[in-house]
Design an enzyme around this catalytic site. Structure first.
Site, PDB file in Angstrom:
ATOM      1  N   GLU A  78      -6.155 -11.033  -1.832  1.00  0.00           N
ATOM      2  CA  GLU A  78      -7.209 -12.036  -1.948  1.00  0.00           C
ATOM      3  C   GLU A  78      -8.323 -11.635  -2.907  1.00  0.00           C
ATOM      4  O   GLU A  78      -9.164 -12.466  -3.276  1.00  0.00           O
ATOM      5  CB  GLU A  78      -7.795 -12.319  -0.556  1.00  0.00           C
ATOM      6  CG  GLU A  78      -6.820 -13.074   0.349  1.00  0.00           C
ATOM      7  CD  GLU A  78      -7.308 -13.225   1.773  1.00  0.00           C
ATOM      8  OE1 GLU A  78      -8.262 -12.515   2.153  1.00  0.00           O
ATOM      9  OE2 GLU A  78      -6.737 -14.052   2.503  1.00  0.00           O
ATOM     10  N   GLU A 109       7.766   3.244   9.515  1.00  0.00           N
ATOM     11  CA  GLU A 109       6.472   3.881   9.751  1.00  0.00           C
ATOM     12  C   GLU A 109       6.595   5.354  10.141  1.00  0.00           C
ATOM     13  O   GLU A 109       5.598   6.064  10.196  1.00  0.00           O
ATOM     14  CB  GLU A 109       5.707   3.143  10.838  1.00  0.00           C
ATOM     15  CG  GLU A 109       6.244   3.303  12.245  1.00  0.00           C
ATOM     16  CD  GLU A 109       5.332   2.656  13.273  1.00  0.00           C
ATOM     17  OE1 GLU A 109       4.899   3.381  14.183  1.00  0.00           O
ATOM     18  OE2 GLU A 109       5.062   1.450  13.159  1.00  0.00           O
TER      19      GLU A 109
END
Length: 267
Positions: A78, A109
């Site tokens: 953004e 992960e």
């Protein structure tokens, strides 16, 4: 036991009415801003360090797995449309790659070496910052990335939702936002995710303001990617220069951005 894994304050969720479920979630969510408020001094310290490095040409990277990684990717993605910065100035990296944005990648992960491999493709330098995002504060992908980043001279920070975590110990400027038990036990996409999103908003917005990407309270460098944003740009120019809508449109068409249009008239 970690706070993020502690038992919910609510029980028999499946027996609740819809209204009771929603009200209870909302009650829990209201505690998140207060937890973030307590961490503002930590956030302020991290932002100050990021700004000083980015003023020297540094970049900002986020790394995380699952929800934490997705939130970092969202915040980074953004920044270009909001502040008109290059797409690679703020970068979000998620364990498992872009596929993991939509679909969980098994064991991604748990690899403590992969984050630095992923980051290395961007050729990070000593003016760059790496912020690790991990609600639990124990994600190997994030810990390994932070440790290698520190060895390479990068500034390191983190956003975690447990006190005294391994991720916080690996970062020079940790941000610890302890939001307490989740509505559904262990579902850190809820309060913890909300807290991480709030902190990411604060970090990127404060950094961009300090870098001069905002004028007054306006996003004068935003990318004009749709009709709504073009109309917003027209309003900014009208308010700043006291010109007619037609003049605002003409100035924007001529100069290509709100900042350029304003500067051209005020020179």
């Amino acid at each position: 036991m970690q706070t993020t894994e502690s038992s919910s304050n609510y029980n028999d969720l499946e027996k609740m009415s819809i209204g009771h479920i929603l009200t209870s979630i909302n009650q829990e969510d209201q505690t998140v801003p207060d937890a973030v408020k307590k961490s503002i001094p930590q956030i302020e310290a991290l932002v100050g360090q990021i700004v000083s490095r980015m003023q020297k040409g540094g970049r900002l990277y986020y790394i995380g797995a699952g929800t934490s990684g997705r939130l970092g990717v969202v915040d980074a993605s953004e920044c270009p449309p909001t502040f008109g910065v290059p797409f690679d100035l703020v970068v979000g990296i998620i364990a498992g790659g872009d596929t993991a944005i939509r679909k969980a990648v098994e064991n991604a992960e748990d690899d403590d070496k992969q984050a630095w491999i992923d980051l290395a493709t961007y050729q990070p330098g000593e003016n760059d910052t790496l912020v690790g995002i991990a609600a639990s504060g124990r994600t190997p992908y994030v810990i390994g990335g932070l440790n290698k980043a520190r060895e390479a001279g990068l500034l390191t920070g983190c956003i975690v939702c447990n006190d005294g975590s391994a991720v916080a110990k690996a970062a020079e400027f940790p941000v610890e936002v302890v939001v307490g038990p989740e509505f559904m036990t262990g579902s850190t996409r809820m309060k913890s995710g909300t807290a991480q999103k709030l902190v990411l908003n604060m970090i990127s917005t404060a950094v961009m303001i300090r870098l001069g990407k905002v004028k007054g309270n306006k996003m004068v460098d935003m990318q004009l990617t749709n009709e709504k944003l073009v109309h917003r740009a027209h309003r900014m120019i009208i308010e700043e220069l006291s010109v007619s809508p037609e003049e605002a449109e003409s100035l924007l068409n001529e100069h290509g951005s709100v900042r350029a249009a304003i500067n051209a008239v005020k020179r």
